[in-house]
Motif scaffolding. Structure first.
Motif, short mmCIF file in Angstrom:
data_model
loop_
_atom_site.label_atom_id
_atom_site.label_comp_id
_atom_site.label_asym_id
_atom_site.label_seq_id
_atom_site.Cartn_x
_atom_site.Cartn_y
_atom_site.Cartn_z
N ILE A 277 0.83 -1.20 0.00
CA ILE A 277 0.00 0.00 0.00
C ILE A 277 0.87 1.25 0.00
CG2 ILE A 277 -0.19 0.04 2.52
CD1 ILE A 277 -3.09 1.07 2.14
N ALA A 278 0.40 2.27 -0.70
CA ALA A 278 1.02 3.60 -0.68
C ALA A 278 -0.12 4.62 -0.74
CB ALA A 278 1.96 3.79 -1.86
N CYS A 279 -0.23 5.46 0.28
CA CYS A 279 -1.26 6.49 0.30
C CYS A 279 -0.58 7.85 0.15
CB CYS A 279 -2.06 6.45 1.59
SG CYS A 279 -2.98 4.90 1.81
N ARG A 280 -1.22 8.74 -0.58
CA ARG A 280 -0.64 10.05 -0.86
C ARG A 280 -1.72 11.12 -0.84
NH1 ARG A 280 3.04 7.17 -0.09
NH2 ARG A 280 4.86 6.80 -1.39
N GLN A 281 -1.27 12.34 -0.56
CA GLN A 281 -2.14 13.49 -0.73
C GLN A 281 -2.20 13.77 -2.22
OE1 GLN A 281 -1.27 16.99 1.60
NE2 GLN A 281 -2.44 18.30 0.22
N VAL A 282 -3.39 13.74 -2.80
CA VAL A 282 -3.53 13.93 -4.25
C VAL A 282 -4.24 15.23 -4.59
CG1 VAL A 282 -3.44 11.47 -4.80
CG2 VAL A 282 -5.65 12.53 -4.29
N GLY A 283 -4.79 15.89 -3.59
CA GLY A 283 -5.44 17.18 -3.83
C GLY A 283 -4.57 18.32 -3.30
N ASP A 284 -4.99 19.53 -3.60
CA ASP A 284 -4.26 20.70 -3.12
C ASP A 284 -4.30 20.80 -1.59
OD1 ASP A 284 -3.59 21.42 -5.70
OD2 ASP A 284 -5.34 22.74 -5.93
N THR A 285 -5.43 20.43 -1.02
CA THR A 285 -5.60 20.47 0.43
C THR A 285 -6.27 19.20 0.90
OG1 THR A 285 -7.77 21.53 0.26
CG2 THR A 285 -5.86 23.00 0.44
N LEU A 286 -6.17 18.94 2.20
CA LEU A 286 -6.89 17.83 2.82
C LEU A 286 -8.12 18.40 3.51
CD1 LEU A 286 -4.01 15.74 4.42
CD2 LEU A 286 -5.12 15.43 2.22
N THR A 287 -9.26 17.81 3.25
CA THR A 287 -10.51 18.25 3.87
C THR A 287 -11.11 17.07 4.61
OG1 THR A 287 -10.86 19.75 2.01
CG2 THR A 287 -12.76 19.31 3.43
N PHE A 288 -11.41 17.27 5.88
CA PHE A 288 -11.98 16.21 6.71
C PHE A 288 -13.49 16.32 6.72
CE2 PHE A 288 -7.74 17.16 8.36
CZ PHE A 288 -7.17 15.90 8.27
N LYS A 289 -14.16 15.18 6.51
CA LYS A 289 -15.63 15.11 6.57
C LYS A 289 -16.02 14.74 8.00
CE LYS A 289 -17.14 13.85 1.98
NZ LYS A 289 -17.85 12.81 1.22
N GLY A 290 -15.93 15.68 8.90
CA GLY A 290 -16.28 15.43 10.30
C GLY A 290 -15.08 14.93 11.08
N LYS A 291 -15.36 14.51 12.32
CA LYS A 291 -14.30 14.03 13.20
C LYS A 291 -13.97 12.58 12.89
CE LYS A 291 -15.25 17.22 16.91
NZ LYS A 291 -15.39 17.39 18.36
N LEU A 292 -12.69 12.25 13.01
CA LEU A 292 -12.22 10.90 12.71
C LEU A 292 -12.02 10.11 14.00
CD1 LEU A 292 -9.44 11.63 10.05
CD2 LEU A 292 -11.84 11.12 9.66
N PRO A 293 -12.39 8.82 14.00
CA PRO A 293 -12.04 7.98 15.14
C PRO A 293 -10.54 7.69 15.13
CG PRO A 293 -13.15 6.70 13.46
CD PRO A 293 -13.16 8.12 13.00
N GLN A 294 -10.00 7.27 16.26
CA GLN A 294 -8.57 6.94 16.36
C GLN A 294 -8.17 5.87 15.35
OE1 GLN A 294 -6.18 8.34 18.34
NE2 GLN A 294 -4.67 7.01 17.39
N GLN A 295 -9.07 4.90 15.11
CA GLN A 295 -8.80 3.82 14.17
C GLN A 295 -10.11 3.42 13.51
OE1 GLN A 295 -6.27 0.63 15.60
NE2 GLN A 295 -7.57 -0.89 14.62
N GLU A 296 -10.04 3.21 12.18
CA GLU A 296 -11.28 2.89 11.46
C GLU A 296 -10.96 2.11 10.19
OE1 GLU A 296 -15.12 5.37 9.83
OE2 GLU A 296 -13.22 6.44 9.90
N ASP A 297 -11.79 1.11 9.89
CA ASP A 297 -11.72 0.40 8.62
C ASP A 297 -12.22 1.35 7.54
OD1 ASP A 297 -10.67 -2.15 8.77
OD2 ASP A 297 -12.52 -3.15 8.18
N VAL A 298 -11.37 1.67 6.58
CA VAL A 298 -11.75 2.56 5.48
C VAL A 298 -12.35 1.75 4.34
CG1 VAL A 298 -10.84 4.20 3.78
CG2 VAL A 298 -9.94 4.21 6.09
N PHE A 299 -11.85 0.54 4.18
CA PHE A 299 -12.29 -0.29 3.07
C PHE A 299 -12.12 -1.75 3.43
CE2 PHE A 299 -11.44 -2.67 -0.81
CZ PHE A 299 -12.53 -2.31 -1.57
N SER A 300 -13.01 -2.59 2.93
CA SER A 300 -12.92 -4.03 3.13
C SER A 300 -13.52 -4.70 1.90
CB SER A 300 -13.69 -4.42 4.39
OG SER A 300 -13.66 -5.81 4.58
N GLU A 301 -12.85 -5.77 1.44
CA GLU A 301 -13.32 -6.46 0.25
C GLU A 301 -13.06 -7.96 0.38
OE1 GLU A 301 -12.86 -4.99 -4.02
OE2 GLU A 301 -11.26 -6.47 -3.85
#
Length: 159
Positions: A81-105
């Protein structure tokens, strides 16, 4: 009565919400198969649904052959895995939990899943992403990790 209908509509919306899907952006063949698709490594992109401007790129093994082509083969737990900032800014959609499943397949017809987990490191103002596979009986310790630093002027909102 209107409150009941509104509650039912809200519940239906939550159940029918569009899940996060991977976008396959490339693949390479690793082993020839006479029937069905070849064994391969696929590269997929996932956008973090709660952090606009962050995308994760995961490479993982896909089993070919007849069973892989029809979705019955079990893929290995190998992933990177490699995650990167791809936009000009980072925008948060509300408050984030300390740990969270972002995706599962699903990775096999029964009990095996690929996960991408976001962990917040507030000391370093960083988002850490982990990918791993689990299985009902015997999971795998194979994993991959990456981090996206967040500018200090944009603190991560924690729950």
């Amino acid at each position: 009565m209107q409150k009941i209908l509104a509650g039912i509509m809200l519940a239906a919306t939550a159940v029918l919400a569009v899940p996060v899907h991977a976008q396959q952006i490339g693949e390479v063949s690793t082993a020839f198969r006479w029937l069905g698709k070849n064994d391969r490594i696929v590269i997929e992109a996932y956008d973090d649904p709660k952090v606009l401007g962050v995308s994760c790129f995961v490479s993982r093994a896909r089993t070919g052959g007849v069973s892989g082509t029809v979705g019955l083969a079990e893929d290995t737990a190998d992933a990177s895995i490699a995650c990167r900032q791809v936009g000009d800014t980072l925008t948060f959609k509300g408050k984030l939990p300390q740990q969270e499943d972002v995706f599962s397949e699903r990775q096999s017809i029964l009990f095996k899943r690929l996960h991408i987990v976001r962990v917040v490191d507030p000391v370093r103002n960083t988002l850490v992403y982990l990918t791993y596979s689990d299985k009902l009986i015997d999971g795998s310790p194979k994993n991959g990790v990456t981090a996206v630093p967040v500018p200090r002027n944009n603190p991560i909102p924690l729950k």
